[in-house]
Scaffold this motif. Structure first.
Motif, PDB file in Angstrom:
ATOM      1  N   UNK A  50       1.768  56.773  42.304  1.00  0.00           N
ATOM      2  CA  UNK A  50       2.780  57.839  42.369  1.00  0.00           C
ATOM      3  C   UNK A  50       2.109  59.210  42.405  1.00  0.00           C
ATOM      4  N   UNK A  51       1.091  59.411  41.591  1.00  0.00           N
ATOM      5  CA  UNK A  51       0.387  60.698  41.567  1.00  0.00           C
ATOM      6  C   UNK A  51      -0.362  60.942  42.875  1.00  0.00           C
ATOM      7  N   UNK A  52      -0.810  59.848  43.505  1.00  0.00           N
ATOM      8  CA  UNK A  52      -1.452  59.976  44.810  1.00  0.00           C
ATOM      9  C   UNK A  52      -0.430  60.386  45.863  1.00  0.00           C
ATOM     10  N   UNK A  53       0.790  59.847  45.748  1.00  0.00           N
ATOM     11  CA  UNK A  53       1.852  60.135  46.709  1.00  0.00           C
ATOM     12  C   UNK A  53       2.406  61.545  46.499  1.00  0.00           C
ATOM     13  N   UNK A  54       2.729  61.884  45.240  1.00  0.00           N
ATOM     14  CA  UNK A  54       3.203  63.230  44.896  1.00  0.00           C
ATOM     15  C   UNK A  54       2.014  64.020  44.362  1.00  0.00           C
ATOM     16  N   UNK A  55       1.254  64.616  45.261  1.00  0.00           N
ATOM     17  CA  UNK A  55      -0.025  65.221  44.889  1.00  0.00           C
ATOM     18  C   UNK A  55       0.108  66.341  43.858  1.00  0.00           C
ATOM     19  N   UNK A  56       1.274  66.987  43.810  1.00  0.00           N
ATOM     20  CA  UNK A  56       1.437  68.106  42.877  1.00  0.00           C
ATOM     21  C   UNK A  56       1.911  67.689  41.505  1.00  0.00           C
ATOM     22  N   UNK A  57       2.164  66.373  41.318  1.00  0.00           N
ATOM     23  CA  UNK A  57       2.656  65.894  40.031  1.00  0.00           C
ATOM     24  C   UNK A  57       1.495  65.572  39.097  1.00  0.00           C
ATOM     25  N   UNK A  58       1.824  65.498  37.800  1.00  0.00           N
ATOM     26  CA  UNK A  58       0.856  65.088  36.792  1.00  0.00           C
ATOM     27  C   UNK A  58       1.494  63.968  35.965  1.00  0.00           C
ATOM     28  N   UNK A  59       0.685  63.335  35.125  1.00  0.00           N
ATOM     29  CA  UNK A  59       1.215  62.266  34.280  1.00  0.00           C
ATOM     30  C   UNK A  59       2.300  62.790  33.347  1.00  0.00           C
ATOM     31  N   UNK A  60       2.144  64.012  32.859  1.00  0.00           N
ATOM     32  CA  UNK A  60       3.159  64.588  31.969  1.00  0.00           C
ATOM     33  C   UNK A  60       4.472  64.840  32.722  1.00  0.00           C
ATOM     34  N   UNK A  61       4.348  65.164  34.015  1.00  0.00           N
ATOM     35  CA  UNK A  61       5.560  65.345  34.828  1.00  0.00           C
ATOM     36  C   UNK A  61       6.341  64.041  34.909  1.00  0.00           C
ATOM     37  N   UNK A  62       5.620  62.946  35.171  1.00  0.00           N
ATOM     38  CA  UNK A  62       6.278  61.645  35.257  1.00  0.00           C
ATOM     39  C   UNK A  62       6.903  61.266  33.922  1.00  0.00           C
ATOM     40  N   UNK A  63       6.174  61.492  32.835  1.00  0.00           N
ATOM     41  CA  UNK A  63       6.691  61.172  31.501  1.00  0.00           C
ATOM     42  C   UNK A  63       7.950  61.973  31.205  1.00  0.00           C
ATOM     43  N   UNK A  64       7.951  63.239  31.631  1.00  0.00           N
ATOM     44  CA  UNK A  64       9.118  64.097  31.404  1.00  0.00           C
ATOM     45  C   UNK A  64      10.326  63.593  32.185  1.00  0.00           C
ATOM     46  N   UNK A  65      10.093  63.176  33.432  1.00  0.00           N
ATOM     47  CA  UNK A  65      11.179  62.592  34.220  1.00  0.00           C
ATOM     48  C   UNK A  65      11.770  61.373  33.504  1.00  0.00           C
ATOM     49  N   UNK A  66      10.880  60.458  33.040  1.00  0.00           N
ATOM     50  CA  UNK A  66      11.335  59.228  32.384  1.00  0.00           C
ATOM     51  C   UNK A  66      12.082  59.511  31.087  1.00  0.00           C
ATOM     52  N   UNK A  67      11.658  60.567  30.373  1.00  0.00           N
ATOM     53  CA  UNK A  67      12.306  60.907  29.104  1.00  0.00           C
ATOM     54  C   UNK A  67      13.763  61.322  29.309  1.00  0.00           C
TER      55      UNK A  67
END
Length: 674
Positions: free
Chosen positions: A97-114
């Motif tokens: 996912x981070x490779x696909x959305x190059x501007x995202x970070x792991x914290x961004x994904x965690x925030x989305x899931x939260x």
């Protein structure tokens, strides 16, 4: 922000493009991918399912492409409007996912899931998003095609954008107690014929497998050709409960039907094969369900079932009987390859797998090992590999799994020089095969030596065994017995019943009078325990095996078991009464007091004088005799049928060996035939 959902796919694609503004195009390479496939793409999800446990697809990465998925989540505003809330990203796909959305970070994904709901509910709209990316230096072709296979069996194909290979599908969130509809059913490789004489219990003609929504099974109905009356129904044991529910019958009724079914396909009957589809929990067939039947000859038919049958869909097809199945194949030779002659000391018996021969069209092979004392005179145990139990049971007629287990219990864990081992190879003829009058045995040993022997006047149903003592470093190896032709009436050629044994004449008498059989062509196994079923069978043979009627009242004596008729006869004449729990225990080793009991009741049934008694006080273990058996043991000891195991013990709970049973029946017959 409120979004009017006129075209949910277009809106979802716009969102994806907005999030991809910071993406960097991949470097082109010589590896060009022209097709991408998303398999088992979901269209529904049950309310209450945890987002964290949701794992709906079966595709896997390929050499050039890697896949992942995520969920877009919106809140319902009204019938035509919804508001995007967040996305849910499975963390097992984090790196992709981070490779696909190059501007995202792991914290961004965690925030989305939260921000995502914990479970699927009808308060939200869920869009399932699948993404494919090229690996390494691979690139997507300008003429890239995208194929989506849905879980309901439908398919979609389109030309894809090489810069953004993804596919969106809004999930239909259904109530946990709402049945999903099954529209179509497919029966694959449905048979049209069966060989005459095929064993019904071995018949397994189809290759279809159950799906996420539907269980598949089959059964066969048997009809009398002359009267066209229904005779019985055969259901494979694995499907008993499924078919019982489908036919609205009790499972015991199904088993009874199976017991009445002919043991093999016969020309006296007609057979109808029924492939059946049964919905799994949470699924139901629609009011009009389409089914397709593909036959083994390559033809197929399709039709609609319009009765809305919720229990299942079934289709009957008459089986054509192929008479070619009655042809008997004659076998003229038997070969044992890589037959072992030695074994390393301390080898674990459970890991021992020394031979390479395989079953052929007309023969099946297995092996077992006998363990003897260091002088080779006393057999201590027999070892049969678990993988050969079915063949061994066929070879040792009358034995059971528990008998084979018991034979292994005393076998030493490892091969040692303190024992002598004899390796046996066994060849059994398969169904519709026979051995010729003369059969050549070929043995190739592991040391590259060979042995050949021609057997003459062979029985058509004889099994072939070949034994060889194994050389163990540090131990002694007895001389192998010379090959002999199969036993003929009037003589015995059992290698474990030699003329120097006390029981030689007893075994010879029992064998020649048809009371007992060998456990193999050349083995009698005199030290093995005798089961309750075997003893009742011997009594039944003494009566010339009279015809019986009705079902066996003991639930553990199954239809078609070797001692079934014998137990029915003995029970109807009060010779056997069974255990207090209502069972008979046909495979239980018979105790000495039980043997005395059965002999007494049989003698009483025959009208013989059974008045003799003797005092058992001389035996120190007489208190161990069961109360019901005291009178019977006293009689058996008085007439010489049951001697003490020593001058002071009678061992009422001891197991009766096969050699002891042979001796006992010889004494019995000789006493009462005078």
């Amino acid at each position: 922000m409120v979004i009017i959902m006129q075209n949910k796919k277009i809106i979802s694609m716009i969102l994806c493009v907005l999030m991809l503004i910071s993406s960097i195009p991949l470097v082109a390479s010589a590896a060009s991918v022209s097709k991408v496939t998303f398999s088992n793409f979901p269209t529904t999800v049950t309310t209450g399912t945890s987002l964290a446990s949701y794992d709906p697809v079966s595709w896997t990465d390929t050499a050039d492409v890697e896949y992942f998925w995520y969920l877009d989540i919106s809140r319902k505003i009204d019938q035509n409007n919804e508001e995007w809330v967040t996305s849910y990203y499975p963390m097992q796909f984090k790196d992709k996912i981070l490779k696909y959305y190059r501007g995202y970070s792991e914290s961004t994904l965690t925030n989305f899931n939260a921000k995502a709901p914990s479970t699927f509910t009808n308060d939200y709209v869920f869009a399932f998003c699948a993404v494919a990316m090229p690996k390494g230096s691979a690139t997507f072709s300008d003429s890239l095609s995208l194929t989506v296979n849905y879980k309901d069996g439908t398919e979609y194909t389109e030309e894809a954008d090489p810069e953004d290979v993804s596919w969106y599908q809004q999930l239909d969130v259904i109530a946990a107690n709402q049945d999903q509809k099954i529209l179509t059913v497919t029966f694959a490789n449905t048979p049209l014929s069966v060989k005459l004489g095929t064993k019904v219990a071995s018949y397994s003609p189809v290759s279809w497998a159950s799906t996420v929504s539907t269980d598949y099974c089959w059964y066969i109905e048997q009809y009398d050709k002359a009267t066209e009356d229904f005779v019985a129904r055969y259901v494979p044991s694995a499907y008993t409960d499924k078919i019982a529910g489908f036919l609205e019958l009790d499972a015991d009724d199904i088993r009874f039907d199976c017991a009445e079914f002919s043991s093999e396909f016969s020309d006296d009957y007609e057979y109808i094969f029924y492939p059946t589809a049964i919905p799994k929990k949470g699924y139901v067939f629609t009011e009009i369900t389409e089914y397709t039947v593909s036959f083994t000859d390559g033809t197929s038919i399709s039709d609609l079932i319009g009765d809305g049958n919720k229990s299942g869909v079934s289709f009957g097809v008459p089986l054509e009987l192929d008479k070619a199945g009655v042809e008997i194949k004659t076998t003229k030779s038997v070969s044992f390859a890589n037959f072992p002659t030695s074994i390393e000391k301390d080898t674990k018996i459970a890991s021992y797998n020394p031979v390479s021969w395989a079953d052929t069209e007309d023969l099946e092979y297995f092996w077992y090992i006998e363990e003897f004392s260091a002088d080779g005179k006393k057999k201590t145990a027999t070892y049969v590999p678990n993988a050969f139990y079915e063949k061994a049971l066929k070879y040792w007629d009358g034995y059971s799994d528990s008998d084979l287990d018991a034979m292994k219990e005393d076998f030493s864990d490892t091969m040692t020089s303190d024992h002598v081992y004899r390796f046996y190879g066994v060849a059994l003829i398969k169904d519709k095969c026979k051995f010729d009058d003369k059969v050549t045995l070929n043995v190739t040993y592991s040391d590259k030596t060979t042995f050949t022997h021609v057997y003459s006047d062979c029985s058509k149903e004889i099994e072939f065994t070949w034994g060889k003592y194994l050389s163990v470093p540090g131990g002694t190896t007895p001389v192998d017995p010379q090959p002999v032709d199969p036993p003929v009436p009037g003589d015995i050629n059992f290698i474990d019943v030699t003329k120097d044994k006390w029981f030689y004449e007893d075994v010879k008498y029992a064998f020649n009078n048809g009371l007992m059989k060998g456990t193999g062509t050349y083995t009698f196994s005199p030290d093995e325990p005798t089961s309750r079923g075997m003893i009742v069978t011997i009594l039944y043979r003494l009566e010339n095996s009279p015809a019986v009627s009705g079902k066996c009242t003991f639930p553990d004596v199954k239809k078609g078991y070797y001692c079934e008729d014998a137990v029915i006869w003995a029970s109807s004449n009060n010779i056997v009464l069974g255990y207090s729990n209502g069972k008979f225990g046909p495979d239980d080793p018979i105790t000495r007091e039980q043997m005395a009991t059965l002999l007494y009741r049989y003698a009483q049934f025959k009208g013989y004088n059974v008045s003799q008694r003797t005092s058992l006080a001389k035996f120190s273990d007489s208190s161990k005799i069961s109360s019901y058996a005291v009178d019977y043991v006293s009689w058996a000891n008085a007439v010489g049928f049951l001697s003490g195991t020593s001058t002071t013990t009678i061992s009422p709970e001891g197991m009766a060996q096969r050699s002891q049973a042979a001796a006992l029946f010889r004494r019995f017959i000789e006493k009462y035939s005078k």
